[in-house]
Design a protein around this motif. Structure first.
Motif, PDB file in Angstrom:
ATOM      1  N   TRP A  79       0.760  -1.225  -0.218  1.00 21.35           N
ATOM      2  CA  TRP A  79       0.229  -0.039   0.051  1.00 21.35           C
ATOM      3  C   TRP A  79       0.656   1.764   0.268  1.00 21.35           C
ATOM      4  CZ3 TRP A  79      -4.698  -1.229  -1.418  1.00 21.35           C
ATOM      5  CH2 TRP A  79      -4.557  -2.476  -0.840  1.00 21.35           C
ATOM      6  N   ALA A  80       1.974   1.421   0.775  1.00 19.98           N
ATOM      7  CA  ALA A  80       2.702   2.056   0.062  1.00 19.98           C
ATOM      8  C   ALA A  80       3.130   2.772  -0.978  1.00 19.98           C
ATOM      9  CB  ALA A  80       4.533   1.929   0.734  1.00 19.98           C
ATOM     10  N   TYR A  81       2.959   1.964  -2.243  1.00 16.56           N
ATOM     11  CA  TYR A  81       3.206   1.773  -3.423  1.00 16.56           C
ATOM     12  C   TYR A  81       1.748   2.156  -4.364  1.00 16.56           C
ATOM     13  CZ  TYR A  81       7.919   2.379  -2.104  1.00 16.56           C
ATOM     14  OH  TYR A  81       8.820   2.376  -1.025  1.00 16.56           O
ATOM     15  N   SER A  82       0.571   2.679  -3.566  1.00 12.86           N
ATOM     16  CA  SER A  82      -0.391   2.640  -4.686  1.00 12.86           C
ATOM     17  C   SER A  82      -1.186   4.609  -4.635  1.00 12.86           C
ATOM     18  CB  SER A  82      -1.771   1.458  -3.344  1.00 12.86           C
ATOM     19  OG  SER A  82      -1.613   2.002  -2.578  1.00 12.86           O
ATOM     20  N   PHE A  83      -1.816   4.381  -6.111  1.00  9.17           N
ATOM     21  CA  PHE A  83      -2.421   5.945  -5.977  1.00  9.17           C
ATOM     22  C   PHE A  83      -3.560   5.622  -6.745  1.00  9.17           C
ATOM     23  CE2 PHE A  83       0.303   3.536  -8.758  1.00  9.17           C
ATOM     24  CZ  PHE A  83      -0.051   3.767 -10.096  1.00  9.17           C
ATOM     25  N   GLY A  84      -4.568   6.946  -7.188  1.00 11.85           N
ATOM     26  CA  GLY A  84      -4.939   6.654  -7.938  1.00 11.85           C
ATOM     27  C   GLY A  84      -5.266   8.698  -8.487  1.00 11.85           C
ATOM     28  N   LEU A  85      -5.677   8.061  -8.946  1.00 11.76           N
ATOM     29  CA  LEU A  85      -6.015   9.772  -9.667  1.00 11.76           C
ATOM     30  C   LEU A  85      -7.142  10.123 -10.260  1.00 11.76           C
ATOM     31  CD1 LEU A  85      -4.406  11.820 -11.769  1.00 11.76           C
ATOM     32  CD2 LEU A  85      -4.488  10.120 -14.104  1.00 11.76           C
ATOM     33  N   ARG A  86      -7.707  11.135  -9.644  1.00 12.82           N
ATOM     34  CA  ARG A  86      -8.780  11.813  -9.298  1.00 12.82           C
ATOM     35  C   ARG A  86      -9.344  12.561 -10.712  1.00 12.82           C
ATOM     36  NH1 ARG A  86     -11.645  13.074  -4.211  1.00 12.82           N
ATOM     37  NH2 ARG A  86     -10.484  12.654  -2.356  1.00 12.82           N
ATOM     38  N   SER A  87     -10.008  12.425 -10.910  1.00 10.52           N
ATOM     39  CA  SER A  87     -10.497  12.898 -12.125  1.00 10.52           C
ATOM     40  C   SER A  87     -10.534  14.734 -12.723  1.00 10.52           C
ATOM     41  CB  SER A  87     -12.252  12.735 -12.971  1.00 10.52           C
ATOM     42  OG  SER A  87     -12.399  11.339 -13.031  1.00 10.52           O
ATOM     43  N   ARG A  88     -10.639  15.474 -11.771  1.00  8.62           N
ATOM     44  CA  ARG A  88     -10.241  16.973 -11.765  1.00  8.62           C
ATOM     45  C   ARG A  88      -9.170  17.030 -11.472  1.00  8.62           C
ATOM     46  NH1 ARG A  88     -11.949  16.942  -4.941  1.00  8.62           N
ATOM     47  NH2 ARG A  88      -9.211  17.062  -4.553  1.00  8.62           N
ATOM     48  N   ASP A  89      -7.932  15.725 -11.654  1.00  6.98           N
ATOM     49  CA  ASP A  89      -6.866  16.319 -11.234  1.00  6.98           C
ATOM     50  C   ASP A  89      -5.561  15.507 -12.565  1.00  6.98           C
ATOM     51  OD1 ASP A  89      -6.382  16.917  -8.644  1.00  6.98           O
ATOM     52  OD2 ASP A  89      -6.231  15.271  -8.708  1.00  6.98           O
ATOM     53  N   MET A  90      -6.605  15.828 -13.865  1.00  9.27           N
ATOM     54  CA  MET A  90      -5.819  14.708 -15.258  1.00  9.27           C
ATOM     55  C   MET A  90      -6.025  16.744 -15.611  1.00  9.27           C
ATOM     56  SD  MET A  90      -7.872  12.179 -16.372  1.00  9.27           S
ATOM     57  CE  MET A  90      -7.038  12.105 -17.956  1.00  9.27           C
ATOM     58  N   ARG A  91      -6.361  17.669 -16.150  1.00 10.61           N
ATOM     59  CA  ARG A  91      -5.870  18.448 -16.735  1.00 10.61           C
ATOM     60  C   ARG A  91      -5.042  19.814 -16.193  1.00 10.61           C
ATOM     61  NH1 ARG A  91     -10.696  21.729 -19.568  1.00 10.61           N
ATOM     62  NH2 ARG A  91      -8.849  22.637 -20.322  1.00 10.61           N
ATOM     63  N   PRO A  92      -4.933  20.106 -14.813  1.00  9.65           N
ATOM     64  CA  PRO A  92      -4.032  20.729 -13.968  1.00  9.65           C
ATOM     65  C   PRO A  92      -2.563  20.143 -14.064  1.00  9.65           C
ATOM     66  CG  PRO A  92      -6.541  20.954 -12.619  1.00  9.65           C
ATOM     67  CD  PRO A  92      -6.326  19.026 -13.743  1.00  9.65           C
ATOM     68  N   VAL A  93      -2.149  18.382 -14.035  1.00  7.10           N
ATOM     69  CA  VAL A  93      -1.258  18.182 -14.325  1.00  7.10           C
ATOM     70  C   VAL A  93      -0.918  18.176 -15.055  1.00  7.10           C
ATOM     71  CG1 VAL A  93      -0.061  15.441 -13.929  1.00  7.10           C
ATOM     72  CG2 VAL A  93      -1.807  15.956 -12.190  1.00  7.10           C
ATOM     73  N   ALA A 130     -13.010   8.978   2.379  1.00  6.01           N
ATOM     74  CA  ALA A 130     -13.305   8.101   0.924  1.00  6.01           C
ATOM     75  C   ALA A 130     -14.012   8.947  -0.733  1.00  6.01           C
ATOM     76  CB  ALA A 130     -13.303   6.881   1.567  1.00  6.01           C
ATOM     77  N   PRO A 131     -13.296   9.060  -1.370  1.00  3.04           N
ATOM     78  CA  PRO A 131     -13.987   9.046  -2.725  1.00  3.04           C
ATOM     79  C   PRO A 131     -14.671   7.956  -2.799  1.00  3.04           C
ATOM     80  CG  PRO A 131     -11.773   8.670  -3.346  1.00  3.04           C
ATOM     81  CD  PRO A 131     -12.144   8.925  -1.790  1.00  3.04           C
ATOM     82  N   THR A 132     -15.550   8.403  -3.706  1.00  2.95           N
ATOM     83  CA  THR A 132     -16.518   7.248  -4.933  1.00  2.95           C
ATOM     84  C   THR A 132     -15.741   6.876  -5.978  1.00  2.95           C
ATOM     85  OG1 THR A 132     -17.669   8.632  -6.073  1.00  2.95           O
ATOM     86  CG2 THR A 132     -18.532   7.330  -3.624  1.00  2.95           C
ATOM     87  N   ALA A 133     -15.966   6.018  -6.474  1.00  2.00           N
ATOM     88  CA  ALA A 133     -15.288   5.391  -7.727  1.00  2.00           C
ATOM     89  C   ALA A 133     -15.651   5.928  -9.311  1.00  2.00           C
ATOM     90  CB  ALA A 133     -15.975   3.487  -8.191  1.00  2.00           C
ATOM     91  N   THR A 134     -16.895   6.615  -8.713  1.00  2.00           N
ATOM     92  CA  THR A 134     -16.675   7.783 -10.102  1.00  2.00           C
ATOM     93  C   THR A 134     -15.917   8.943  -9.754  1.00  2.00           C
ATOM     94  OG1 THR A 134     -18.953   8.517  -8.638  1.00  2.00           O
ATOM     95  CG2 THR A 134     -19.408   7.715 -10.219  1.00  2.00           C
ATOM     96  N   ASP A 135     -15.524   9.283  -8.867  1.00  2.00           N
ATOM     97  CA  ASP A 135     -14.498  10.566  -8.675  1.00  2.00           C
ATOM     98  C   ASP A 135     -13.148   9.723  -9.245  1.00  2.00           C
ATOM     99  OD1 ASP A 135     -16.135  12.211  -7.317  1.00  2.00           O
ATOM    100  OD2 ASP A 135     -15.763  11.109  -5.322  1.00  2.00           O
ATOM    101  N   LEU A 136     -12.745   8.701  -9.781  1.00  2.00           N
ATOM    102  CA  LEU A 136     -11.093   8.900 -10.502  1.00  2.00           C
ATOM    103  C   LEU A 136     -11.254   8.094 -11.765  1.00  2.00           C
ATOM    104  CD1 LEU A 136     -11.423   7.462  -6.567  1.00  2.00           C
ATOM    105  CD2 LEU A 136      -9.496   7.727  -7.362  1.00  2.00           C
ATOM    106  N   GLU A 137      -9.722   8.558 -11.921  1.00  2.00           N
ATOM    107  CA  GLU A 137      -9.786   7.945 -13.279  1.00  2.00           C
ATOM    108  C   GLU A 137      -9.478   6.239 -13.702  1.00  2.00           C
ATOM    109  OE1 GLU A 137     -10.399   9.312 -16.616  1.00  2.00           O
ATOM    110  OE2 GLU A 137     -11.907  10.587 -15.908  1.00  2.00           O
ATOM    111  N   HIS A 138      -8.148   6.121 -12.327  1.00  2.00           N
ATOM    112  CA  HIS A 138      -7.850   5.469 -11.869  1.00  2.00           C
ATOM    113  C   HIS A 138      -7.202   4.944 -10.802  1.00  2.00           C
ATOM    114  CE1 HIS A 138      -4.051   6.997 -13.813  1.00  2.00           C
ATOM    115  NE2 HIS A 138      -3.859   6.735 -12.837  1.00  2.00           N
ATOM    116  N   THR A 168      -8.675   0.911 -14.316  1.00  2.00           N
ATOM    117  CA  THR A 168      -9.631   2.170 -14.982  1.00  2.00           C
ATOM    118  C   THR A 168     -10.349   2.004 -14.008  1.00  2.00           C
ATOM    119  OG1 THR A 168      -8.843   2.606 -16.688  1.00  2.00           O
ATOM    120  CG2 THR A 168     -10.561   3.240 -16.199  1.00  2.00           C
ATOM    121  N   LEU A 169     -11.453   2.228 -12.986  1.00  2.00           N
ATOM    122  CA  LEU A 169     -12.915   2.037 -12.542  1.00  2.00           C
ATOM    123  C   LEU A 169     -13.836   2.469 -13.283  1.00  2.00           C
ATOM    124  CD1 LEU A 169     -11.605   3.984  -9.355  1.00  2.00           C
ATOM    125  CD2 LEU A 169     -11.591   1.663 -10.286  1.00  2.00           C
TER     126      LEU A 169
END
Length: 254
Positions: A50-64, A128-136, A252-253
């Motif tokens: 879990w120290a190497y797990s991650f997620g990408l929120r949909s709202r962060d795609m363009r800002p990154v 905790a976010p829901t699955a619909t908040d994340l790209e992957h 991908t979720l």
């Protein structure tokens, strides 16, 4: 005399009507991210680190991606300024930084700079976010390196058990970090911490494999100017959006 009788009757009517109104407006519950982590772990033969797990929120795609382009422009500007000022070794190091940032994959091969691992989410269920908040979501195999951004360019060094920040800073020529008062430590979990690294404020801390460290630009390398200060803050935050290893698996979720 009538009020004590009419008020309870009105309240009972409202209570009786409330459940049916709530049922009419209720939508199906969205699946929390914790459920997806648990289900994925159940499919795997080995436990996720879990120290190497991650997620990408949909709202962060363009800002990154926007931050990546802005960083490249700022590094190029500072490098040109240093070259004109007769400090070619600084310009050369910053050119190395620029090439490294440019070689980093844009989204979707990125992460949100925050903890979204299962242990943290279980301890903070309200966040905790829901699955619909994340790209992957995803995880990486723990790498065998730590990365240092300094006036020696960008170098990866072999990680040793018990390795500390000061151990890493002693690897390159001392001139590579001379003049830096602080360094930003980017953990594999996407957290950014700042430690003193000069003789007068020196701090130490153990670092995990996959850690990225940026020796902050000092005032002679534009750390005391607006551009340098921005780079000192923005580069570590951008590094926190990089995947914490080289061998990673993404899901991908729905």
């Amino acid at each position: 005399m009538q009020h004590p009788i009419r008020f309870p009757w009105l309240a009972l009517c409202l209570l009786a009507a409330a459940p049916s109104a709530g049922l009419a407006d209720r939508s199906p519950a969205e699946t929390p991210l914790t459920d997806h982590w648990v289900a994925w772990q159940g499919e795997l033969s080995a436990p996720i680190d879990w120290a190497y797990s991650f997620g990408l929120r949909s709202r962060d795609m363009r800002p990154v991606d926007h931050e990546r382009r802005r960083l490249l422009a700022e590094i190029e500007l500072i490098a040109q300024t240093m070259d004109i000022a007769g400090r070619p070794h600084v310009a050369q190091a910053l050119d190395n930084w620029s090439r490294t940032v440019e070689s980093m994959e844009p989204t979707p091969h990125a992460r949100s700079a925050e903890r979204l691992d299962l242990p943290w989410l279980l301890a903070n269920l309200r966040h905790a976010p829901t699955a619909t908040d994340l790209e992957h979501i995803g995880y990486c195999d723990p790498p065998d390196w730590v990365e240092l951004w300094s006036m020696d360019g960008v170098q990866r060094h072999e990680w040793d058990p018990g390795m500390t920040l000061q151990d890493l800073l002693s690897r390159p020529p001392r001139a590579a970090v001379r003049g830096s008062d602080t360094a930003a430590v980017v953990t594999p979990l996407g957290e950014v911490h700042v430690f003193g690294v000069a003789a007068w404020n020196r701090e130490d801390n153990t670092i995990a494999p996959g850690t990225r460290v940026m020796a902050h630009l000092n005032i002679r390398d534009l750390g005391g100017t607006l551009e340098g200060d921005l780079l000192n803050h923005r580069l570590p935050r951008f590094l926190a959006t990089r995947l914490p290893g080289d061998n990673c698996t993404l899901r991908t979720l729905p």
